[in-house]
Enzyme design. Structure first.
Site, PDB file in Angstrom:
ATOM      1  N   CYS A 277      40.393  49.377  50.221  1.00 24.70           N
ATOM      2  CA  CYS A 277      41.494  48.801  51.007  1.00 24.70           C
ATOM      3  C   CYS A 277      41.435  49.190  52.479  1.00 24.70           C
ATOM      4  CB  CYS A 277      42.825  49.257  50.420  1.00 24.70           C
ATOM      5  SG  CYS A 277      43.101  48.614  48.769  1.00 24.70           S
TER       6      CYS A 277
HETATM    7  N1  NAD Z   1      42.311  49.449  44.286  1.00 29.79           N
HETATM    8  C1  NAD Z   1      43.435  49.578  44.961  1.00 29.79           C
HETATM    9  O1  NAD Z   1      43.954  50.678  45.138  1.00 29.79           O
HETATM   10  C2  NAD Z   1      44.131  48.366  45.548  1.00 29.79           C
HETATM   11  C3  NAD Z   1      45.450  48.521  45.999  1.00 29.79           C
HETATM   12  C4  NAD Z   1      46.104  47.420  46.516  1.00 29.79           C
HETATM   13  C5  NAD Z   1      45.443  46.190  46.617  1.00 29.79           C
HETATM   14  N2  NAD Z   1      44.144  46.076  46.186  1.00 29.79           N
HETATM   15  C6  NAD Z   1      43.507  44.760  46.289  1.00 29.79           C
HETATM   16  O2  NAD Z   1      43.519  44.168  44.999  1.00 29.79           O
HETATM   17  C7  NAD Z   1      42.345  43.369  44.799  1.00 29.79           C
HETATM   18  C8  NAD Z   1      41.581  43.833  43.571  1.00 29.79           C
HETATM   19  O3  NAD Z   1      41.127  45.156  43.799  1.00 29.79           O
HETATM   20  P1  NAD Z   1      40.676  46.124  42.617  1.00 29.79           P
HETATM   21  O4  NAD Z   1      40.619  47.480  43.229  1.00 29.79           O
HETATM   22  O5  NAD Z   1      41.487  45.892  41.412  1.00 29.79           O
HETATM   23  O6  NAD Z   1      39.190  45.592  42.367  1.00 29.79           O
HETATM   24  P2  NAD Z   1      38.270  45.974  41.110  1.00 29.79           P
HETATM   25  O7  NAD Z   1      36.869  45.767  41.570  1.00 29.79           O
HETATM   26  O8  NAD Z   1      38.670  47.284  40.537  1.00 29.79           O
HETATM   27  O9  NAD Z   1      38.636  44.878  40.032  1.00 29.79           O
HETATM   28  C9  NAD Z   1      38.419  43.524  40.220  1.00 29.79           C
HETATM   29  C10 NAD Z   1      37.973  42.916  38.895  1.00 29.79           C
HETATM   30  O10 NAD Z   1      37.879  41.516  39.091  1.00 29.79           O
HETATM   31  C11 NAD Z   1      36.767  41.057  38.314  1.00 29.79           C
HETATM   32  N3  NAD Z   1      36.351  39.767  38.867  1.00 29.79           N
HETATM   33  C12 NAD Z   1      35.657  39.487  39.983  1.00 29.79           C
HETATM   34  N4  NAD Z   1      35.554  38.163  40.154  1.00 29.79           N
HETATM   35  C13 NAD Z   1      36.179  37.584  39.105  1.00 29.79           C
HETATM   36  C14 NAD Z   1      36.428  36.244  38.717  1.00 29.79           C
HETATM   37  N5  NAD Z   1      36.021  35.232  39.480  1.00 29.79           N
HETATM   38  N6  NAD Z   1      37.089  36.037  37.579  1.00 29.79           N
HETATM   39  C15 NAD Z   1      37.531  37.064  36.826  1.00 29.79           C
HETATM   40  N7  NAD Z   1      37.350  38.345  37.135  1.00 29.79           N
HETATM   41  C16 NAD Z   1      36.689  38.605  38.275  1.00 29.79           C
HETATM   42  C17 NAD Z   1      35.735  42.158  38.472  1.00 29.79           C
HETATM   43  O11 NAD Z   1      34.798  42.111  37.410  1.00 29.79           O
HETATM   44  C18 NAD Z   1      36.619  43.404  38.417  1.00 29.79           C
HETATM   45  O12 NAD Z   1      36.748  43.900  37.102  1.00 29.79           O
HETATM   46  C19 NAD Z   1      41.564  43.479  46.107  1.00 29.79           C
HETATM   47  O13 NAD Z   1      41.910  42.418  46.946  1.00 29.79           O
HETATM   48  C20 NAD Z   1      42.050  44.777  46.696  1.00 29.79           C
HETATM   49  O14 NAD Z   1      41.917  44.811  48.085  1.00 29.79           O
HETATM   50  C21 NAD Z   1      43.492  47.136  45.639  1.00 29.79           C
END
Ligand code: NAD
Length: 440
Positions: A277
């Site tokens: 992030c």
């Molecule tokens: N990790 C954090 O602390 C956090 C906090 C707030 C916001 N975010 C935001 O949330 C979003 C997700 O982040 P995250 O940390 O959960 O990512 P992550 O990589 O942990 O998880 C994302 C998941 O999405 C799956 N994926 C990718 N493309 C896909 C598709 N087309 N169809 C289905 N599944 C798919 C991946 O395999 C993965 O398991 C990002 O935009 C991030 O910036 C993250």
């Protein structure tokens, strides 16, 4: 279906918890969200493109300490949550929430391909009466410019028979005080009806919801939060460099300043910025602004300062060894922590990896301890974690603290290590009777 029917049915289904929910992306954000909906009584399917992740979740395994195996297994056994790679599972869903990654390309421009792919899967199965919410952090305009046309091309009438909104995820993995349900949600729908429905949904699982006038406001609110954090960490980092030159502890100064009961929020220096992030999101804003003929100067300056921190820590280790008539080349350096922040196992964009890479490039024999990260790749080599044992600490020429995990015994480290370079001020206030401690 009339717009009144579509909206009314969704309102009823959300309120009586019969709405069927899909959460796309079962990562750090999507899985806890899916579980929260399932705990609230909804039938939830998690969809993830990664078969390994789906297989692991199916047997109750998930690589974060925020969700214990037993909790995940109990929810799977309860029958209200399941996980699949099959997008056909969307077809009978009333609500779809998209939580896929939004990384940067090598050029540091937004890589929106995961959002586009997931949204296309949802739009291609659109049926009247669905609520779709995007949670992935993204540039302002994504919902209106990318999602709306995809659904309209399938005949959806936004605000009448299809409800679209943006609601940024704000979780803080590893934070035991503020869990998902404790953090207010921001909701901005494409129309007022979209906002109301999405807000109603989130009110079932979180303490409070702030409705805003458009998806762009919600998209920008998330970016502002993370730019704010990024810029303030950069300020703390630069302040630490200045304090070192003056021979003053930055930690002592910041803690003293933080006694002011208003108008001040303490941020602390560290080895750089990491995670999915804070290191990434500001560039989503900068990119969008560049398209609008404006350079986001704070974003670039903060990045310059934060990006120099890993090199600065390498320099601190080298100088500290030099003062003890040792050179970095050939020195045994034990790193404590490689995750990008405390109490998590996430190494994405972790500055610790850059520090270790820099130390290796200068000839140091590095090893690391991290109870959350069993192995990491640094440059061309894979490293397995070693225990932060008395023997390993005492055997190192330098122990460098890169992540202030609560699991390390910093008093023991200060006592046993011949030299500590502490980039997190984790040893602050602890005497080091036999060794020398260098802090940021
Ligand atoms: N990790 C954090 O602390 C956090 C906090 C707030 C916001 N975010 C935001 O949330 C979003 C997700 O982040 P995250 O940390 O959960 O990512 P992550 O990589 O942990 O998880 C994302 C998941 O999405 C799956 N994926 C990718 N493309 C896909 C598709 N087309 N169809 C289905 N599944 C798919 C991946 O395999 C993965 O398991 C990002 O935009 C991030 O910036 C993250």
């Amino acid at each position: 279906m009339s717009s009144h029917d579509a909206r009314g049915q969704l309102v009823d289904a959300i309120q009586d918890r019969t709405a069927r929910v899909a959460v796309i992306g079962q990562g750090y954000v999507g899985l806890p969200l899916a579980l929260e909906f399932s705990r609230a009584g909804y039938s939830v399917v998690g969809i993830d493109a990664d078969p390994d992740r789906v297989a692991a979740i199916t047997v109750g395994q998930y690589p974060t300490h925020d969700i214990p195996s037993e909790t995940l297994q109990a929810l799977l056994d309860g029958g209200r949550y399941r996980v699949t790679t099959d997008f056909a599972a969307i077809e009978d869903r009333d609500i779809v929430v998209i939580c896929v990654p939004t990384p940067l390309r090598k050029s540091r421009d937004p890589d929106i391909s995961f959002v586009a792919a997931a949204a296309s899967e949802v739009a291609s199965r659109f049926r009247p009466g669905q609520l779709v919410v995007l949670e992935s952090t993204t540039y302002p305009g994504t919902t209106d410019e990318l999602l709306v046309p995809l659904f309209e091309a399938r005949g959806a009438r936004i605000g009448a028979d299809c409800f679209l909104a943006f609601s940024p995820e704000r979780i803080d993995p590893g934070n035991a005080t503020f869990k998902m349900k404790d953090i207010p949600k921001i909701v901005g729908g494409v129309t007022e009806a979209c906002t109301r429905l999405a807000a109603l949904l989130y009110r079932q699982i979180v303490v409070s919801v702030r409705e805003v006038s458009s998806p762009a406001v919600a998209e920008l609110a998330k970016l502002y939060e993370n730019v704010f954090r990024n810029v303030n960490i950069a300020l703390a980092n630069e302040f630490a460099l200045m304090c070192r030159r003056l021979g003053v502890s930055s930690r002592e100064v910041i803690d003293a300043a933080a006694t002011k009961p208003f108008g001040f929020l303490p941020f602390y220096p560290g080895p750089g910025i990491g995670g999915h992030c804070i290191a990434v999101d500001p560039f989503y804003l900068a990119w969008k602004m560049r398209l609008n003929g404006y350079e986001a100067r704070f974003v670039h300056l903060a990045d310059e300062i934060n990006a120099a921190m890993p090199g600065y820590v390498v320099q601190l280790v080298s100088e500290a060894l030099n003062e003890r008539q040792r050179c970095l080349n050939g020195a045994r350096v034990l790193a404590l922590g490689v995750a990008y922040k405390r109490a998590v196992g996430d190494t994405r964009e972790s500055p610790a990896l850059e520090v270790l890479h820099g130390l290796r490039q200068r000839g140091a024999a590095v090893s690391y301890a991290d109870p959350y990260v069993p192995s990491v790749v640094i440059g061309d080599a894979e490293f397995k974690a070693v225990p932060a044992s008395d023997e390993n600490i005492a055997a190192a020429d330098c122990v460098v603290v890169l992540t202030d995990h609560p699991d390390f015994d910093y008093a023991r480290v200060s006592e046993l290590a011949s030299l500590v370079v502490d980039s997190r001020n984790a040893t602050w206030g602890i005497p080091a009777p036999h060794g020398r401690v260098v802090r940021l």
